[in-house]
Structure formats: structure tokens, C-alpha cells
Design an enzyme around this catalytic site. Structure first.
Site, mmCIF file in Angstrom:
data_model
loop_
_atom_site.group_PDB
_atom_site.id
_atom_site.type_symbol
_atom_site.label_atom_id
_atom_site.label_comp_id
_atom_site.label_asym_id
_atom_site.label_seq_id
_atom_site.Cartn_x
_atom_site.Cartn_y
_atom_site.Cartn_z
ATOM 1 N N GLY A 82 0.772 -1.233 0.000
ATOM 2 C CA GLY A 82 0.000 0.000 0.000
ATOM 3 C C GLY A 82 0.794 1.268 0.000
ATOM 4 O O GLY A 82 1.423 1.625 -0.984
ATOM 5 N N ASP B 72 3.953 -6.018 6.161
ATOM 6 C CA ASP B 72 3.490 -4.812 6.842
ATOM 7 C C ASP B 72 2.348 -4.235 6.013
ATOM 8 O O ASP B 72 2.525 -3.912 4.829
ATOM 9 C CB ASP B 72 4.631 -3.792 6.951
ATOM 10 C CG ASP B 72 4.200 -2.520 7.668
ATOM 11 O OD1 ASP B 72 3.903 -2.599 8.879
ATOM 12 O OD2 ASP B 72 4.163 -1.451 7.031
ATOM 13 N N ASP C 137 0.052 -1.331 4.993
ATOM 14 C CA ASP C 137 0.047 0.136 5.048
ATOM 15 C C ASP C 137 -1.175 0.654 4.295
ATOM 16 O O ASP C 137 -1.077 1.268 3.238
ATOM 17 C CB ASP C 137 1.349 0.683 4.439
ATOM 18 C CG ASP C 137 1.579 2.145 4.802
ATOM 19 O OD1 ASP C 137 0.663 2.757 5.376
ATOM 20 O OD2 ASP C 137 2.653 2.666 4.497
ATOM 21 N N GLU D 242 -3.948 3.172 4.242
ATOM 22 C CA GLU D 242 -4.211 4.507 4.808
ATOM 23 C C GLU D 242 -5.521 5.077 4.245
ATOM 24 O O GLU D 242 -5.504 5.747 3.228
ATOM 25 C CB GLU D 242 -3.033 5.436 4.502
ATOM 26 C CG GLU D 242 -1.696 4.946 5.053
ATOM 27 C CD GLU D 242 -0.531 5.882 4.762
ATOM 28 O OE1 GLU D 242 -0.729 7.107 4.637
ATOM 29 O OE2 GLU D 242 0.599 5.387 4.636
ATOM 30 N N TYR E 260 4.172 10.976 12.551
ATOM 31 C CA TYR E 260 4.682 12.076 11.718
ATOM 32 C C TYR E 260 3.558 12.446 10.754
ATOM 33 O O TYR E 260 2.522 11.768 10.707
ATOM 34 C CB TYR E 260 5.953 11.677 10.968
ATOM 35 C CG TYR E 260 5.950 10.302 10.346
ATOM 36 C CD1 TYR E 260 5.236 10.043 9.176
ATOM 37 C CD2 TYR E 260 6.662 9.257 10.922
ATOM 38 C CE1 TYR E 260 5.228 8.779 8.599
ATOM 39 C CE2 TYR E 260 6.665 7.991 10.350
ATOM 40 C CZ TYR E 260 5.944 7.759 9.183
ATOM 41 O OH TYR E 260 5.938 6.511 8.623
ATOM 42 N N ASP E 261 3.747 13.546 10.019
ATOM 43 C CA ASP E 261 2.665 14.101 9.191
ATOM 44 C C ASP E 261 1.439 14.428 10.044
ATOM 45 O O ASP E 261 0.307 14.436 9.546
ATOM 46 C CB ASP E 261 2.266 13.148 8.056
ATOM 47 C CG ASP E 261 3.391 12.907 7.069
ATOM 48 O OD1 ASP E 261 4.344 13.718 7.059
ATOM 49 O OD2 ASP E 261 3.326 11.925 6.309
#
Length: 364
Positions: free
Chosen positions: A94, A132, A134, A136, A205-206
Site C-alpha cells: 500500500g 506490513d 500500510d 491509509e 509524523y505528518d
């Protein structure tokens, strides 16, 4: 007398076990990596515990490596394990904008099983150590236009379960989670997924991102007011959900987020502005100089670095060596699972962010 000796021996064993547990408690250093099979050689792989190859994507509902170049890179990363016994290679699905079909693909039991089987097939082929996720984000908006629906939340839990049962106990399974409160509150069934994953990689972060028209710390360790997002706020939230500390990994940003047209008020912090391209850590020394008009500031409450250029009315926020050291010390003191970061090619190959984290890890 024998009973007393037995109790003493038992207490000694318990004490010894606790001592070893603390001594052996390791803080994993986890690198997301988008580079190729050549670039990785510039970096000190011996200081890393995981390299997460970024990214693979969905193709017809299955885990897919995008190109022959990516295949070559993955094979080369796996070969690094021979001389780095501590190293694990993980494939990531992702990324921001890279999981457009995820909501639909994972909405049925059949779709989830198809994906899980494909992960096993790809992983066996490349001999990687884990996956993993990812995505979002499940159940809340990520990239505008991407499908998200309330059912994503329970579907994500079922996805994690089928992945674990298909891949077995030895396989590393983690996911990247937004470190902001809306994601923490609405996206994931924490108690449902926690027993089946090795790690939760908190994207701390972000937290002030490219859509924001107001500046702020994008990757602070601590909140400076009750409404401000931060690494610590996300960690404390998840600990209260009952997530074991060793399953939590905090995130570092090896880059700045930058805004222009920022008024010279409070050195540009918490002011309106227009988001523009940031700078990788490896370019800080050449960019954020007094000769270029930049001044450096440190928010001791947030444990966060920022810069302001009065002449150009430009503001920048990001991790630096001081803040990443504070994050590593925080992870170590809280006995968290480690620290991850986006991303390795943004670091200086020597004496950079990874080295700073590593020095904290090995310090007594």
C-alpha cells in the site's frame, strides 16, 4: 530448611529472569525503504533490525510486486541477511495512495483469503520474513477519492486474523497506523487485532500534513496543548487500550514539511501558510543555514525542531538528530518495540539519524 532453600532458589530464578528480560530487551530499528538494490549498500545495514520494502500493491486482489526491478531489489535485500543475522526483510502493501482497491478487496471473506494465500506464495518465493500492511486508512478518509466504509474496521480485523492463520506463528505481521486521533479512535479495533500482530508501526509524523494551511510540529514527541497530536499522545492512547508496550513502534520523519507565505510571528510556528516541498535530512546541512536565511529553533516541551526563514517567510518542521535521539530514548525508557522511520534513503549514509538511534540503543 530445604523448603527455605527452595524458596530462595525460586526467588533467585525469578530475579535472574527479570534481569535477563531487561538486559535482552531490544529496541528494534526499522527502516522503510523505497530504494533499489544498489542504494542500500551506502547504508549501515548492520544497525537495522528490519528493512520494510515499500511498496507492493494489489493486483486482482493478490499481493503483487510491481516490476522486475522491484523483484531484483527484494532478492538483494534478502541476501543481506547472510551477513546480518539480526536482519529481517518485510514486504509492505500500500502506502499513501497505494491501497485504492483495499476496501473493496478485503470486504469479503473470499477476498481476504485470496490475499492471504497470495502473501504466503510471494513470501515463500522471495524468502522474506513478514508483511506490513500500510492501508491509509480503514474506515476513514485517506487519499481523496479512495473508497472507505465503516465495514473496513471489522474487515481489517478479519484480514489480520486470516493472515496470521494462513502464514503461521513465525511470520512477522505488522501494520502502519496513523498517529492522529481520528485514526486512533475510528480506524482500528485495537483489542481485536493486537493478539495477532507482532508490531503496530505508529506513523507519528505528518501530524500536521500537506493539507494543512496552518503550520505546526509535524512529528513532535509531546503535545504542547491538549488538542495537539503527538507521538506520546498516540502511545499513551494505545497503552490504555491494553496494547503491550513491546508491540508499539514509534515513527521518525527523516524529512521536513515546509510552508511558504508564513508571517514572522512566533518564528512561524502555528501560523497560516501554503504547504510546499520539504527537504530530506541528508540535505539539512546544506539547506537550513544562516547564509540561506534560516534560523533554527527547538521546542523543549514538544521535543521538536523547526526552522524559520524571515526573508523568504518560510517555515519548516521535522525530526533532526536532537529530536530523533529524544524519541529513541523515549522508546527505550517505555520499553516499546522500537522505532521506525520514513525512510532510509533520506538519511545521511554515515553519522545520521540511524546512527543516532543506534547509539541510544546500545548505550547502557
Amino acid at each position: 530448611m530445604k523448603q527455605i532453600n527452595l524458596i530462595a532458589l525460586l526467588l533467585f530464578c525469578i530475579g535472574t529472569t527479570n534481569t535477563f528480560a531487561q538486559k535482552n530487551k531490544k529496541m528494534d530499528i526499522i527502516a522503510y525503504y523505497t530504494g533499489d538494490d544498489k542504494l542500500i549498500n551506502e547504508y549501515e545495514v548492520n544497525k537495522l533490525n528490519q528493512i520494510i520494502f515499500s511498496f507492493c500493491h494489489l493486483k486482482d486482489g493478490k499481493l503483487s510486486v510491481d516490476s522486475p526491478k522491484d523483484s531484483t531489489t527484494i532478492k538483494y535485500l534478502v541476501s543481506l541477511k547472510a551477513s546480518n543475522p539480526q536482519l529481517k526483510i518485510i514486504l509492505s502493501l500500500g502506502g499513501w495512495g497505494g491501497c485504492e482497491p483495499c476496501s473493496a478487496a478485503f470486504s469479503t471473506a473470499e477476498g481476504r483469503l485470496t490475499f492471504a494465500k497470495s502473501v504466503k506464495e510471494v513470501s515463500d518465493y522471495f524468502k522474506v520474513d513478514g508483511l506490513d500492511l500500510d492501508w491509509e486508512y480503514p474506515a476513514i478518509e485517506g487519499l481523496p477519492g479512495h473508497l472507505f466504509q465503516a465495514a473496513d474496521k471489522p474487515n481489517f480485523t478479519e484480514l489480520i486474523k486470516i493472515l496470521r492463520s494462513t502464514l503461521g506463528k513465525k511470520y512477522e505481521l505488522s501494520f502502519a497506523a496513523g498517529g492522529f486521533q481520528k485514526c486512533l479512535d475510528e480506524s482500528i479495533d485495537w483489542k481485536g487485532v493486537a493478539p495477532f500482530v507482532n508490531r503496530i508501526n505508529i506513523m507519528s509524523y505528518d501530524l500536521v500534513n500537506g493539507y494543512s494551511t496552518v503550520t505546526g510540529h509535524h512529528t513532535p514527541l509531546y503535545s504542547t496543548n491538549p488538542k495537539e497530536e503527538s507521538t506520546d499522545r498516540a502511545v499513551e492512547f494505545l497503552l490504555k487500550q491494553g496494547i503491550p508496550a513491546e508491540k508499539l513502534v514509534i515513527g521518525g520523519a527523516f524529512y521536513t514539511r515546509t510552508w511558504k507565505n508564513v508571517a514572522n510571528v512566533n518564528n512561524g510556528l502555528y501560523q497560516s501558510g501554503e504547504h510546499i516541498q520539504g527537504v530530506p535530512f541528508k540535505s539539512y546541512a546544506d539547506t537550513y543555514t544562516e547564509a540561506n536565511g534560516w534560523k533554527y529553533f527547538w521546542d523543549d516541551k514538544a521535543k521538536a525542531a523547526y526552522w524559520y526563514n524571515e526573508k523568504e517567510k518560510t517555515f519548516a518542521t521535522g525530526d533532526n538528530l536532537t529530536s530523533i535521539k529524544a524519541k529513541a530514548e523515549y522508546a527505550k525508557s517505555k520499553k516499546l518495540g522500537g522505532i521506525m522511520f520514513w525512510e532510509l534513503p533520506l538519511d545521511s549514509p554515515r553519522d545520521g539519524m540511524v546512527n543516532t538511534i543506534y547509539q541510544v540503543k546500545i548505550a547502557k
